[in-house]
Motif scaffolding. Structure first.
Motif, PDB file in Angstrom:
ATOM      1  N   UNK A  50       0.856  -1.189   0.000  1.00  0.00           N
ATOM      2  CA  UNK A  50       0.000   0.000   0.000  1.00  0.00           C
ATOM      3  C   UNK A  50       0.891   1.238   0.000  1.00  0.00           C
ATOM      4  N   UNK A  51       0.490   2.259  -0.777  1.00  0.00           N
ATOM      5  CA  UNK A  51       1.182   3.553  -0.739  1.00  0.00           C
ATOM      6  C   UNK A  51       0.170   4.607  -0.327  1.00  0.00           C
ATOM      7  N   UNK A  52       0.551   5.477   0.618  1.00  0.00           N
ATOM      8  CA  UNK A  52      -0.336   6.572   0.982  1.00  0.00           C
ATOM      9  C   UNK A  52      -0.042   7.766   0.076  1.00  0.00           C
ATOM     10  N   UNK A  53      -1.023   8.137  -0.720  1.00  0.00           N
ATOM     11  CA  UNK A  53      -0.840   9.230  -1.677  1.00  0.00           C
ATOM     12  C   UNK A  53      -1.293  10.582  -1.165  1.00  0.00           C
ATOM     13  N   UNK A 395      11.882  17.743  -9.859  1.00  0.00           N
ATOM     14  CA  UNK A 395      12.263  17.188  -8.550  1.00  0.00           C
ATOM     15  C   UNK A 395      11.063  16.951  -7.639  1.00  0.00           C
ATOM     16  N   UNK A 396       9.883  17.404  -8.044  1.00  0.00           N
ATOM     17  CA  UNK A 396       8.685  17.141  -7.245  1.00  0.00           C
ATOM     18  C   UNK A 396       8.169  15.722  -7.435  1.00  0.00           C
ATOM     19  N   UNK A 397       8.710  15.012  -8.432  1.00  0.00           N
ATOM     20  CA  UNK A 397       8.303  13.615  -8.637  1.00  0.00           C
ATOM     21  C   UNK A 397       8.850  12.791  -7.477  1.00  0.00           C
ATOM     22  N   UNK A 398       7.954  12.143  -6.776  1.00  0.00           N
ATOM     23  CA  UNK A 398       8.333  11.386  -5.578  1.00  0.00           C
ATOM     24  C   UNK A 398       8.459   9.898  -5.875  1.00  0.00           C
ATOM     25  N   UNK A 399       7.536   9.380  -6.689  1.00  0.00           N
ATOM     26  CA  UNK A 399       7.437   7.933  -6.915  1.00  0.00           C
ATOM     27  C   UNK A 399       7.225   7.667  -8.401  1.00  0.00           C
ATOM     28  N   UNK A 400       7.896   6.651  -8.923  1.00  0.00           N
ATOM     29  CA  UNK A 400       7.761   6.268 -10.331  1.00  0.00           C
ATOM     30  C   UNK A 400       7.477   4.781 -10.427  1.00  0.00           C
ATOM     31  N   UNK A 401       6.400   4.464 -11.124  1.00  0.00           N
ATOM     32  CA  UNK A 401       5.960   3.074 -11.274  1.00  0.00           C
ATOM     33  C   UNK A 401       5.880   2.740 -12.759  1.00  0.00           C
ATOM     34  N   UNK A 408      11.102   4.023  -8.272  1.00  0.00           N
ATOM     35  CA  UNK A 408      11.583   5.055  -7.351  1.00  0.00           C
ATOM     36  C   UNK A 408      10.479   5.318  -6.351  1.00  0.00           C
ATOM     37  N   UNK A 409      10.844   5.464  -5.087  1.00  0.00           N
ATOM     38  CA  UNK A 409       9.870   5.793  -4.048  1.00  0.00           C
ATOM     39  C   UNK A 409      10.523   6.757  -3.081  1.00  0.00           C
ATOM     40  N   UNK A 410       9.816   7.807  -2.725  1.00  0.00           N
ATOM     41  CA  UNK A 410      10.377   8.817  -1.822  1.00  0.00           C
ATOM     42  C   UNK A 410      11.718   9.314  -2.363  1.00  0.00           C
ATOM     43  N   UNK A 411      11.776   9.429  -3.694  1.00  0.00           N
ATOM     44  CA  UNK A 411      12.958   9.870  -4.451  1.00  0.00           C
ATOM     45  C   UNK A 411      14.166   8.946  -4.328  1.00  0.00           C
TER      46      UNK A 411
END
Lengths: 435, 435
Positions: A50-53, A395-401, A408-411
């Motif tokens: 689970x990811x909290x968005x 740089x505002x991108x936090x997570x990439x799926x 990437x998660x939390x950069x």
């Protein structure tokens, strides 16, 4: 409902046909695809992760439709100089030294940079393309790669020899490889590096392989002149004549088009990769993008190589695309945020052969980015589409799926050794960039 | 040598007249000023605090020479619409609701955003200017603030009444206050909101106070027309006639100038605040910046308000300024990185009355930013000036120092409660932005 991943409490920019935005919604992913998308939480859902968005915007991953990733190696190396000198005195001498290893690390650097800025798929045209495929395979990103059927030089002379077998082999080895994350097109560098015979042969080859073509088209006024001189017609017209436009075409730049060229692109369903930063920086000019969009041409966005940009930042390209055409036409209603976002996502995905991504909807591939908007430059919270195009930074991108996999998660990268990439690139740059 | 702060092992972009860059150097600060700058470490130095600048670029803080900070409150609220509708149907109705408290929190938000993006000084023109001065005083940033001597409306009618005493009081209260971090100019909103009499009175007042003027000048073609109609001359010419140009002038926009206007600006030493993002986004047009620079006019950069941008990101403005003019003139040799960096730093400092900053040199005020370049989009390391203008993002700013005080370090504010600012702004936006 069984899910591999549930993203909850997230504002979702779907980029569907209605530009629907879901506030505080839920995104479920199973087997690499979006299996749940709603304002409400899924009922009786079992999920592995689970990811909290909360405080995040979810949107389709960005698609960089024209780059030469390994040109990151020449970043900030030659700027503010005339195009000819940039190319012949600076870029070509470095490229002459490139080895397969250099291209691998340059591509790895480009992929790290692109993932960090929310790119989930890109189209690349360069040399040592086996190394590019290796980097794509290893990192988990998607890419459209291409290989030229023409060898330009033999014994130091411009000969334009067909080497179609190399392209066929490349296609057979890599098309749909890496769990379908790689597509292969035929490279036509440009009408000025090809000739009428090799253009026709490349078109036939693409037809035979049932794939598309990636081409540089009318980037500069110099090409306008050379095409007139060599073919007695525009580059678009010679492409049409030789059958190039009878396959799916990804045409980069398209800065200098006649009205008739525009009509041909529309009629043939050509996709145009607009590269505003590179076109501006090299002084190439400003493409007639609003007119292309008005005609219904599929326009997408690209960064071009980092040597003429000098980064691979699609947020900058979206911002530029939104601003520059308003300014030159003196019309603030052109290039609305939704249009530009579509260029950066769905239009790009379609152009490079990934039809099942670019939109967040059930059944689509789960290529998703989360943007962290809990920063001063996002307050107060208003229109999410404007927010991405006009306020956000890469740089505002936090997570990439990608395909449901969190790259990437939390950069933080989950599987890429960024320190090693930076080290290797810095180490090899001494040899490459000594003048 | 006694130092309050020593920054070691840092690459220093001095922005001096030779654009000198010092690799792996040392910066010492005492009593708010730069007291040591060298490639070598200081001998026998005693320092209270030390910063390791390894992997960082040090450069002068950026100067945002034209903004309305509290317009952050209308960020992403009205986009992609015609200028008239943007202003009259969207912005003015919100501004009519603004209270002093709103402007305070909007300005605090703007300052937080600007500091995070490396701005150490800005020029603001807005309403409730006591609140703006309060925010500047509290946060530690520098600002040029202004107050209009003209009250435009009385009993709902456009009357243009002189209220010079309010401007005199504001000047006396705030000019050189906050340990010299505030300068006060006289506001002339524009030639279309003033008339010949009030322009002349404002000019006299600035002369009497021995200060400058901040004015919006020829932003749109509508102003070209109204000036012709109302004055029978251009806005630049009526400013010259009424004595406005006999004091230091900070003229925002200057998009639509005649050749003769350009000559007058040069002759009178007017500083031009170029706002490329806002000019493009509102469809105002593209200012003749390369021609101004060629004539030796002092051109600096501004973001304008966040309602027409939609952020206060000077890295974007530098990037745009470098790219847009190359593209429109089709000349990649225009607007070189060093020129653009000077516009963003030294030229801006001069324009807004802080002559002792904008350059890193011994004796100058210690307004310094550190940019963290240990990220993929900065590799391999090459030309530092190109790096800042073409590759960097605002979020790469790691540390911000104003008058020797560290306001942000490792992207954390030392004295600003950012969470409270975001909370307050979000809370008040409901009332302001309900349509």
């Amino acid at each position: 409902m069984k899910l591999d991943l549930l993203i909850k409490n997230v504002d979702i920019i779907t980029m569907d046909d209605r530009n629907m935005v879901i506030h505080d919604g839920f995104l479920g992913i199973s087997d690499g695809r979006i299996s749940y998308l709603s304002q409400k939480p899924p009922e009786n859902a079992a999920f592995k992760k689970e990811l909290d968005g909360k405080g995040m915007l979810a949107m389709p991953g960005l698609v960089n439709t024209h780059t030469h990733s390994a040109m990151t190696l020449m970043r900030n190396y030659a700027d503010d100089i005339a195009l000819e000198s940039w190319l012949f005195d600076n870029i070509f001498p470095v490229e002459a030294k490139l080895t397969d290893k250099d291209v691998y690390w340059g591509t790895m650097l480009g992929i790290a940079e692109m993932l960090r800025s929310g790119v989930t798929a890109f189209a690349d045209m360069y040399m040592f393309m086996d190394e590019v495929a290796r980097a794509v395979t290893e990192t988990g990103i998607k890419a459209n790669l291409c290989k030229s059927p023409v060898q330009f030089f033999e014994d130091g002379e411009l000969k334009r020899l067909d080497k179609s077998q190399g392209t066929v082999d490349y296609y057979n080895q890599y098309h749909n490889s890496a769990q379908g994350r790689i597509k292969v097109f035929v490279e036509i560098h440009s009408t000025y590096m090809f000739n009428e015979r090799t253009l026709a042969n490349a078109a036939s080859l693409a037809k035979q392989l049932n794939t598309g073509v990636h081409i540089h088209l009318l980037e500069t006024t110099a090409e306008v002149e050379s095409s007139k001189r060599d073919y007695g017609m525009t580059s678009v017209e010679i492409c049409k004549k030789t059958g190039v436009l009878d396959v799916p075409v990804l045409a980069a730049h398209c800065v200098h088009l006649t009205d008739s060229d525009l009509e041909i692109l529309k009629e043939k369903g050509v996709s145009v990769a607009h590269n505003p930063a590179s076109n501006l920086k090299l002084g190439s000019g400003i493409a007639r993008i609003p007119e292309m969009l008005e005609r219904g041409i599929n326009v997408c966005l690209g960064t071009d190589g980092a040597a003429s940009n000098n980064n691979l930042n699609m947020f900058e390209e979206m911002n530029l695309a939104a601003l520059v055409h308003k300014g030159t036409a003196m019309d603030p209603q052109l290039m609305k945020a939704a249009t530009v976002l579509k260029m950066g996502t769905a239009n790009g995905a379609k152009a490079i052969g990934f039809e099942d991504t670019g939109v967040l909807a059930e059944g689509m591939k789960a290529d998703i980015i989360l943007i962290d908007t809990d920063k001063p430059h996002f307050y107060p919270k208003n229109n999410p589409l404007s927010t991405v195009v006009y306020s956000a930074q890469a740089s505002d991108v936090d997570t990439v799926i990608v395909d449901g996999n969190i790259l990437m998660q939390n950069r933080q990268f989950t599987g890429i050794d960024e320190e090693k990439i930076k080290y290797e690139v810095q180490a090899l740059s001494g040899r490459l960039l000594s003048r």
